[in-house]
Design an enzyme around this catalytic site. Structure first.
Site, mmCIF file in Angstrom:
data_model
loop_
_atom_site.group_PDB
_atom_site.id
_atom_site.type_symbol
_atom_site.label_atom_id
_atom_site.label_comp_id
_atom_site.label_asym_id
_atom_site.label_seq_id
_atom_site.Cartn_x
_atom_site.Cartn_y
_atom_site.Cartn_z
ATOM 1 N N CYS A 376 1.204 -0.717 -0.319
ATOM 2 C CA CYS A 376 -0.030 -0.020 0.089
ATOM 3 C C CYS A 376 0.532 1.436 0.345
ATOM 4 O O CYS A 376 0.706 2.058 0.606
ATOM 5 C CB CYS A 376 -0.900 -0.305 1.333
ATOM 6 S SG CYS A 376 -2.127 -1.596 1.042
ATOM 7 N N ALA A 377 1.940 0.984 -0.747
ATOM 8 C CA ALA A 377 3.025 2.671 -0.669
ATOM 9 C C ALA A 377 3.880 2.277 -2.230
ATOM 10 O O ALA A 377 4.982 1.644 -2.981
ATOM 11 C CB ALA A 377 3.882 2.676 0.421
#
Length: 453
Positions: A376-377
């Protein structure tokens, strides 16, 4: 609770008791083994202390702020005491508000909804999506990934100096990267923001479980965190900090609890007088179990002592990094370099391996749970990998892009509940998998990597 003292080497300190320490999982090679939970950065296991506190309270559960009965009053006191406990844990200022939310993501979306008109937001591309994406209704300036703490401060200084001199501005920054574990220069970034008339919110989701967080000392305007990363389950989160923007904004959710007075107008409409305090953004029945669990975790970590916890974690970090350094095929991902201070979050790639295969092998053959993908980055991981990864979790294709760049990464993360044995098993497993070429024993099924046997 057994913890080490300054006179005892971290190597012999006991981890804090957590749930799941006695869980066993089956191995593809036969038999079972105690599960090694090494994915703390996603969700940390619940502290035994937290679970016991919640279990003791559960028979006395009642509605919060909504009843005159004894259990309702007890639950209301418990909820508000939890708010005070969290404020103390974060060393909030006297006039700060603590608003309970569902998570860090929810907290930052709440703040995004409360931004004053015309607010300009500055955020590094290195942020977790929870901090990168909520600012859709604001003017957003995305800052390139810095390669040192000093460069981070200078990048922010230049961006703020170039903005219009008037109007509200907000800087959003992480305290510790959920990809590299590296600590960010929060105090210096806060000083830079304030020097240019901007406010700053700290994403402490990865920092608070590992290091003390003082709103007052760091001089941040807000801090956001999640209970499930702080050894407290049940879906709780916090946005703590200055009250003015929150007080002046429309309620995050409209409904009971947020409203002080509701009346019908002569024309048939409805007039609403909203609360001014934290209740303004806590509409609906509060998650008292989640708030109490979070407060219990704050108390447990405080009582254990962060000096002790940090010393033991740094010992474990050293063991993992030393073990990975002995495997030439492994490259650890980093923005700020090998010497940068960090928490127990380490991402790496293995030459010739797809990350999903490697994570599947750790689970199937060694009973080790880690994370693979982009965490999630996405912008940050793409910068660190130097290439365009494919969809997170995809494992059917070769393990490297043209030019030898890895498609995704593997992340190992740990904390106050991690025993030495789990770290040692992980290091040994990495060494054995690379040596034995176990990637040939995995295939794709229903979009997941599974043993081929």
């Amino acid at each position: 609770m057994s913890v080490c003292t300054a006179a005892v080497a971290p190597a012999v300190c006991a981890p804090l008791p957590v749930l799941g320490a006695d869980v066993t999982v089956p191995l593809a090679t036969g038999g079972e083994v105690a599960y090694a939970a090494l994915d703390y950065a996603a969700s940390a296991p619940a502290l035994r202390r937290v679970w016991d506190d919640v279990a003791a309270y559960a028979p006395y559960y009642g509605s919060v702020h909504r009843g005159a009965g004894h259990l309702s009053q007890l639950s209301t006191d418990l909820f508000e005491n939890a708010r005070r406990t969290v404020a103390g844990f974060l060393d909030c200022r006297a006039d700060d508000q603590v608003v309970f939310t569902r998570s860090t993501t929810d907290s930052l979306n709440l703040l995004a909804a409360a931004l004053p008109a015309g607010c300009q937001v500055f955020v590094f591309e290195t942020e977790h999506h929870a901090a990168l994406l909520p600012w859709r209704d604001a003017r957003v300036t995305f800052l390139d990934a810095p390669r040192s703490p000093r460069q981070a401060v200078e990048t922010l200084r230049r961006a703020l100096a170039a903005r219009a001199p008037h109007g509200p501005a907000l800087v959003c920054v992480t305290g510790a990267s959920n990809v590299t574990g590296e600590l960010w220069p929060v105090r210096e970034l806060a000083a830079t923001a304030h020097a240019h008339g901007a406010r700053i919110v700290l994403d402490a989701a990865q920092l608070a479980p590992h290091h003390p967080v003082s709103v007052r000392d760091l001089d941040v305007d807000w801090v956001a965190l999640s209970g499930h990363k702080l050894y407290a389950p049940f879906g709780s989160g916090v946005l703590a900090g200055r009250a003015d923007w929150l007080r002046e904004a429309e309620p995050y959710l409209a409904g009971g609890g947020a409203s002080r007075r509701v009346t019908r107008r002569a024309d048939g409409g409805v007039d609403v007088e909203w609360h001014d305090g934290a209740a303004r953004h806590e509409a609906g029945s509060p998650n008292v179990i989640g708030a109490y669990a979070l407060a219990s975790a704050c108390e447990a970590l405080t009582e254990a002592g962060f000096d002790t916890l940090v010393a033991r974690e740094q010992y474990l970090i050293g063991k993992v990094r030393a073990g990975l350094a002995e495997v030439p095929e492994v490259r650890v991902l980093s923005l700020f370099g090998d010497d940068a201070p960090r928490v127990g979050v380490i991402s790496f790639v293995v030459e010739g391996w797809n990350s999903s295969h490697f994570a599947a092998a750790l689970s199937a053959e060694y009973g080790i749970g880690v994370r693979d993908g982009l965490f999630c980055a996405h912008p940050l991981v793409r910068t660190l990998l130097g290439g365009e990864p494919r969809t997170p979790g995809e494992c059917g294709a070769p393990g490297a892009a043209p030019g030898g760049r890895s498609l995704n990464a593997v992340r190992v993360s740990f904390g106050a509940g991690t025993p030495d044995e789990h770290v040692e098993r992980f290091v040994g497993a990495v060494r054995e998998l690379v040596r034995d070429g176990a990637k040939l024993r995995y295939r794709t099924r229903d979009g997941r990597c599974v043993p081929a046997v």
